[in-house]
Design an enzyme around this catalytic site. Sequence first.
Site, short mmCIF file in Angstrom:
data_model
loop_
_atom_site.label_atom_id
_atom_site.label_comp_id
_atom_site.label_asym_id
_atom_site.label_seq_id
_atom_site.Cartn_x
_atom_site.Cartn_y
_atom_site.Cartn_z
CB CYS A 121 -1.05 0.02 1.13
SG CYS A 121 -2.07 -0.90 1.10
C1 UDX Z 1 -0.81 0.06 5.69
C2 UDX Z 1 -1.78 1.14 6.50
O1 UDX Z 1 -1.56 0.99 7.85
C3 UDX Z 1 -3.32 0.63 6.11
O2 UDX Z 1 -4.11 1.34 6.85
C4 UDX Z 1 -3.61 0.59 4.59
O3 UDX Z 1 -4.88 0.37 4.24
C5 UDX Z 1 -2.46 -0.31 3.64
O4 UDX Z 1 -1.15 0.16 4.27
P1 UDX Z 1 0.14 -2.47 5.93
O5 UDX Z 1 0.78 -2.05 4.48
O6 UDX Z 1 -0.48 -3.70 6.05
O7 UDX Z 1 -0.91 -1.17 6.17
O8 UDX Z 1 1.27 -2.28 7.21
P2 UDX Z 1 1.64 -1.30 8.15
O9 UDX Z 1 1.54 -2.14 9.30
O10 UDX Z 1 0.92 0.01 8.08
O11 UDX Z 1 3.11 -1.14 7.92
C6 UDX Z 1 3.71 -0.44 6.74
C7 UDX Z 1 5.07 -0.45 6.86
O12 UDX Z 1 5.57 0.64 7.53
C8 UDX Z 1 5.74 -1.81 7.18
O13 UDX Z 1 6.92 -1.68 6.19
C9 UDX Z 1 6.34 -1.18 8.53
O14 UDX Z 1 7.41 -1.99 8.90
C10 UDX Z 1 6.60 0.29 8.45
N1 UDX Z 1 6.65 0.75 9.65
C11 UDX Z 1 5.37 1.11 10.12
C12 UDX Z 1 7.77 1.72 10.25
O15 UDX Z 1 8.71 1.62 9.65
N2 UDX Z 1 7.59 2.38 11.38
C13 UDX Z 1 6.30 2.56 12.03
O16 UDX Z 1 6.28 3.28 13.37
C14 UDX Z 1 5.55 1.65 11.52
#
Ligand code: UDX
Length: 427
Positions: A265
């Site tokens: 996403c």
């Molecule tokens: C995300 C959104 O959270 C969701 O609302 C949308 O519909 C789709 O995209 P997702 O891709 O499943 O969901 O994962 P998420 O848990 O949000 O993490 C995304 C990325 O950000 C991961 O690679 C994670 O490692 C990274 N991340 C997340 C960080 O590097 N730091 C953080 O503090 C949080």
Amino acid sequence: MNINVVGSGYVGTTLAACLADLGHDVTAIDIDEDVVAELNAGRPPIHESGLDELVAEHAGENLRATTLYENVAEADATFLAIQTPSREDGSIDVTPLEAAAEMTGEALADAGDHLVIVKSTITPPSIDAIRDAVAEGAGDVTGRIEVATNPEFLREGTAVEDFLAPQKIVFGTTSEWATERLEEIYAPLLADHDAHVVRTDPETATMIKYANNAFLATKISLINDLGNVCKEFGIDAYEVADAIGLDDRIGERFLRSGVGWGGSCFPKDVAAIIAAARESGYDPAVLEAAVEVNDRQPERMLELLDEHVDVEGKRVAVLGLAFKPGTDDTRNSRAIPVIKGLQDRGADVVGYDPVATENMRERFPEIEYADSAAAALEGTLGALVVTDWDEFAALDEEFDAMADPVVVDGRRIIDRHEGITYEGLTW
Ligand code: UDX
């Protein structure tokens, strides 16, 4: 209610199963016969926590799948949950969605009123193409057909939970009639769950989805940018983040700095909204910078490793291949640029992930894959930690088997710092 869900991918299958769980009669429509057969046999075509149970419970009861559009008109509404792949320039390709919209329109030709709801993530200007495709298919219809949008905010791994207990639901409609129909669909959910309902027009609804993801991705990039500055000054970015998170205008969540964001996403949606903005004549500078910072983080990890060892011809471990813990999804995982960077340096890469190995093997068949973190670390000159799997926190004497225990942690997950050369990315 009687509801169709066109497209049985990740979003469509979750949506269909959850709507069935809310008590609706759901027909999943997909062009892939294998997917339809699996669904009818009670098995979801994708892996998502809680989905197996829901599909097994409702298949053959109030959830059925078909390749045919012929009964579309009998339903009260049709959701379109078709993929919108990225083009080279980051913009989305709505052709598959248009095709599904047109077939839905054709099936509605002699029908009464029907609501078509776009669940796929599309940029505001692309809504016109979907409206046109539905109208093209429908020709001179007798009833009212309206195209609404209802974006999803599901996270991988918790998609079922996110659907059934959302913080907000967004209805993008052009009439009271369409809003009321969406309200009816979601009524069983809202009856025992207190979610905010946002009622707006279709274009604004899709922009809310992009703004949501762009904001979260940018929040991470901003803390990564600040984290890199902290590292230069020998300051722990997590101590700083904990403190600024106490300001409720900032908030404590999504402040985990490190190797950056991946997945299906954030990268796709940020690129798509940048492309759509540029197309309209505006350069979104902050969003472009968010992508740039994210692209740089893997290289910063590698530079930290370079400071301690020359990896050319040497064995180096990459711990974690999935884009986040709890999934085998490697799409846009930060492990990809990390592995490429190691290959550019002439290193022999050995990767390990508890579940994502096979997916990464398709992309990098030439590297070695280990069955455990311990086996991956054996004899290596360095280790790069890319995914925050819990099991990595328990690693301890496994590091003693390294030829030179240099550990660069991109997720602040490694507990042991004594007796090894430990480098945190932003701490
Ligand atoms: C995300 C959104 O959270 C969701 O609302 C949308 O519909 C789709 O995209 P997702 O891709 O499943 O969901 O994962 P998420 O848990 O949000 O993490 C995304 C990325 O950000 C991961 O690679 C994670 O490692 C990274 N991340 C997340 C960080 O590097 N730091 C953080 O503090 C949080």
